[in-house]
Design a protein around this motif. Structure first.
Motif, PDB file in Angstrom:
ATOM      1  N   GLY A  18       0.816  -1.211   0.000  1.00 17.49           N
ATOM      2  CA  GLY A  18       0.000   0.000   0.000  1.00 17.49           C
ATOM      3  C   GLY A  18       0.845   1.254   0.000  1.00 17.49           C
ATOM      4  N   GLU A  19       0.276   2.324   0.539  1.00 20.84           N
ATOM      5  CA  GLU A  19       0.988   3.592   0.629  1.00 20.84           C
ATOM      6  C   GLU A  19       2.244   3.402   1.489  1.00 20.84           C
ATOM      7  N   THR A  20       3.298   4.135   1.151  1.00 16.45           N
ATOM      8  CA  THR A  20       4.595   3.935   1.797  1.00 16.45           C
ATOM      9  C   THR A  20       4.749   4.733   3.087  1.00 16.45           C
ATOM     10  N   ILE A  21       5.321   4.069   4.087  1.00 20.54           N
ATOM     11  CA  ILE A  21       5.790   4.711   5.313  1.00 20.54           C
ATOM     12  C   ILE A  21       7.288   4.451   5.426  1.00 20.54           C
ATOM     13  N   LEU A  22       8.045   5.492   5.728  1.00 23.61           N
ATOM     14  CA  LEU A  22       9.481   5.358   5.969  1.00 23.61           C
ATOM     15  C   LEU A  22       9.761   5.737   7.412  1.00 23.61           C
ATOM     16  N   MET A  23      10.419   4.830   8.153  1.00 17.07           N
ATOM     17  CA  MET A  23      10.676   5.034   9.572  1.00 17.07           C
ATOM     18  C   MET A  23      12.174   5.229   9.815  1.00 17.07           C
ATOM     19  N   LEU A  24      12.513   6.274  10.583  1.00 17.07           N
ATOM     20  CA  LEU A  24      13.908   6.615  10.855  1.00 17.07           C
ATOM     21  C   LEU A  24      14.147   6.601  12.367  1.00 17.07           C
ATOM     22  N   LYS A  46       2.844  -0.146   3.231  1.00 15.10           N
ATOM     23  CA  LYS A  46       4.158  -0.704   2.935  1.00 15.10           C
ATOM     24  C   LYS A  46       5.159   0.079   3.779  1.00 15.10           C
ATOM     25  N   VAL A  47       5.803  -0.602   4.719  1.00 16.92           N
ATOM     26  CA  VAL A  47       6.667   0.070   5.690  1.00 16.92           C
ATOM     27  C   VAL A  47       8.133  -0.249   5.405  1.00 16.92           C
ATOM     28  N   TYR A  48       8.910   0.803   5.256  1.00 17.54           N
ATOM     29  CA  TYR A  48      10.365   0.679   5.148  1.00 17.54           C
ATOM     30  C   TYR A  48      10.993   1.186   6.444  1.00 17.54           C
ATOM     31  N   ALA A  49      11.994   0.463   6.931  1.00 11.52           N
ATOM     32  CA  ALA A  49      12.791   0.928   8.062  1.00 11.52           C
ATOM     33  C   ALA A  49      14.223   0.481   7.817  1.00 11.52           C
ATOM     34  N   GLN A  79      15.319   7.081  -3.237  1.00  8.80           N
ATOM     35  CA  GLN A  79      15.422   6.938  -4.692  1.00  8.80           C
ATOM     36  C   GLN A  79      15.747   5.500  -5.084  1.00  8.80           C
ATOM     37  N   GLU A  80      16.628   4.840  -4.323  1.00  6.16           N
ATOM     38  CA  GLU A  80      16.971   3.443  -4.604  1.00  6.16           C
ATOM     39  C   GLU A  80      15.740   2.541  -4.459  1.00  6.16           C
ATOM     40  N   MET A  81      14.873   2.863  -3.510  1.00  4.15           N
ATOM     41  CA  MET A  81      13.653   2.092  -3.292  1.00  4.15           C
ATOM     42  C   MET A  81      12.532   2.495  -4.248  1.00  4.15           C
ATOM     43  N   LYS A  82      12.814   3.506  -5.087  1.00  5.63           N
ATOM     44  CA  LYS A  82      11.836   4.009  -6.065  1.00  5.63           C
ATOM     45  C   LYS A  82      10.543   4.499  -5.376  1.00  5.63           C
ATOM     46  N   ILE A  83      10.720   5.151  -4.256  1.00  4.87           N
ATOM     47  CA  ILE A  83       9.592   5.721  -3.509  1.00  4.87           C
ATOM     48  C   ILE A  83       9.302   7.115  -4.052  1.00  4.87           C
ATOM     49  N   THR A  84       8.074   7.372  -4.447  1.00  8.61           N
ATOM     50  CA  THR A  84       7.714   8.681  -4.992  1.00  8.61           C
ATOM     51  C   THR A  84       6.964   9.557  -3.989  1.00  8.61           C
ATOM     52  N   SER A  85       6.371   8.922  -2.986  1.00 10.78           N
ATOM     53  CA  SER A  85       5.697   9.663  -1.917  1.00 10.78           C
ATOM     54  C   SER A  85       5.669   8.783  -0.680  1.00 10.78           C
ATOM     55  N   ALA A  86       5.666   9.427   0.494  1.00 10.99           N
ATOM     56  CA  ALA A  86       5.731   8.633   1.719  1.00 10.99           C
ATOM     57  C   ALA A  86       5.250   9.428   2.924  1.00 10.99           C
ATOM     58  N   ILE A  87       4.786   8.687   3.921  1.00 11.30           N
ATOM     59  CA  ILE A  87       4.567   9.218   5.263  1.00 11.30           C
ATOM     60  C   ILE A  87       5.867   8.970   6.023  1.00 11.30           C
ATOM     61  N   LEU A  88       6.384   9.983   6.683  1.00 14.11           N
ATOM     62  CA  LEU A  88       7.657   9.862   7.389  1.00 14.11           C
ATOM     63  C   LEU A  88       7.434   9.789   8.897  1.00 14.11           C
ATOM     64  N   ILE A  89       8.065   8.798   9.533  1.00 14.21           N
ATOM     65  CA  ILE A  89       8.004   8.650  10.982  1.00 14.21           C
ATOM     66  C   ILE A  89       9.428   8.670  11.517  1.00 14.21           C
ATOM     67  N   GLY A  90       9.695   9.569  12.461  1.00 13.24           N
ATOM     68  CA  GLY A  90      11.043   9.660  12.998  1.00 13.24           C
ATOM     69  C   GLY A  90      11.052   9.755  14.503  1.00 13.24           C
ATOM     70  N   HIS A  91      12.006   9.066  15.105  1.00 14.11           N
ATOM     71  CA  HIS A  91      12.195   9.137  16.561  1.00 14.11           C
ATOM     72  C   HIS A  91      13.527   9.818  16.832  1.00 14.11           C
ATOM     73  N   PHE A 109      10.839  13.473  -3.873  1.00 18.47           N
ATOM     74  CA  PHE A 109       9.645  12.695  -3.555  1.00 18.47           C
ATOM     75  C   PHE A 109       8.729  13.553  -2.688  1.00 18.47           C
ATOM     76  N   GLN A 110       7.481  13.143  -2.583  1.00 22.17           N
ATOM     77  CA  GLN A 110       6.498  13.921  -1.832  1.00 22.17           C
ATOM     78  C   GLN A 110       6.350  13.378  -0.416  1.00 22.17           C
ATOM     79  N   ILE A 111       6.308  14.288   0.543  1.00 18.23           N
ATOM     80  CA  ILE A 111       6.038  13.913   1.936  1.00 18.23           C
ATOM     81  C   ILE A 111       4.544  14.108   2.178  1.00 18.23           C
ATOM     82  N   ASN A 112       3.840  13.042   2.453  1.00 19.05           N
ATOM     83  CA  ASN A 112       2.393  13.125   2.645  1.00 19.05           C
ATOM     84  C   ASN A 112       2.026  13.586   4.060  1.00 19.05           C
TER      85      ASN A 112
END
Length: 258
Positions: A18-24, A46-49, A79-91, A109-112
């Motif tokens: 689904g829609e991408t989440i990137l966690m840092l 779809k969650v990337y960490a 860019q390597e993951m070919k992510i064009t937009s994402a929700i960003l979660i950071g701690h 890329f777009q930050i949703n």
């Protein structure tokens, strides 16, 4: 999974669809503390960490990095993951990277939406006690770097440094200690927060001593579309201390309906 970016081996995971989440993650941490939250969110997204360079199972960079270096690396990972937009979660430090990322003028890329949990990025004036401790450390370091002292006591400087500074500093390798100093000495002025445009959720543990609640309150006032949720009986790792509550708060922000 592993990927090489700029000759640095990076460990990362990708779960869900689904829609991408990137966690840092924060400084000195890695993917593992995020596992309960990843498991929860991957049912809907779809969650990337990733273990950022120098942490977890990822290799260290070849030189000491600044916050900007980590931001540029995150962009390359996206860019390597070919992510064009994402929700960003950071701690913590991951949140600081997101704050700088959101002010990037040529972001590919777009930050949703943005979720910051106990985010770093605000440096408070040092107390007299802290200033004295820093002065004592610098004097000790200067003395132990003298050639005669190093000849007589070759391990003295390393032992002194390993017992000084914060827990994150002491736990780091010599190279990552240099990065840590660069990161903690960087100050984000108000413009970085006023430049954040995506809707932003701020989650803070009321007992957070690493990034105190007052930091979250400041961000709520300066980020145009931000809301702060204070979690009782929780510290810096708010998403572990009160996992159920944090999951529900995030679900509401992301309009997740079970």
């Amino acid at each position: 999974m592993n990927i090489n970016i700029d000759h640095i081996k990076i460990n990362y995971i990708m779960e869900g669809e689904g829609e991408t989440i990137l966690m840092l993650h924060g400084w000195g941490s890695n993917i593992l503390p995020f596992q309960p939250l990843i498991k929860h969110l991957s049912s809907y997204y779809k969650v990337y960490a990733l273990d950022m360079p120098g942490f977890g199972q990822s290799n260290e960079p070849s030189a000491a990095w600044t916050v900007d270096d980590y931001v540029e690396f995150i962009i390359k990972f996206v860019q390597e993951m070919k992510i064009t937009s994402a929700i960003l979660i950071g701690h913590s430090f991951g949140g600081e990277c997101i704050i700088k990322l959101a002010s990037h003028k040529t972001l590919p890329f777009q930050i949703n939406k943005i979720i910051l949990m106990g985010s770093a990025g605000i440096r408070r004036p040092k107390t007299l006690k802290q200033k004295f401790k820093i002065c004592t450390y610098k004097c000790g370091k200067w003395f132990l770097k003298r050639k005669l002292i190093q000849f007589l006591y070759p391990d003295a400087l390393e032992n002194f440094q390993s017992k000084s500074g914060s827990a994150d500093y002491r736990a780091a390798s010599p190279l990552m200690r240099q990065s840590f100093v660069k990161v903690v000495n960087e100050i984000l002025d108000e413009s970085y927060f006023t430049n954040i445009k995506p809707s932003t959720l701020l989650i803070w543990g009321e007992n957070d001593t690493a990034t105190p609640l007052i930091d979250g309150q400041y961000m709520e006032k300066t980020i145009s579309d931000a809301g702060l949720v204070t979690i009782k009986n929780a510290g810096h790792y708010v998403f572990l201390d009160q996992a159920f509550t944090v999951h529900k708060v995030i679900d509401s922000f992301l309009n997740i309906k079970e």
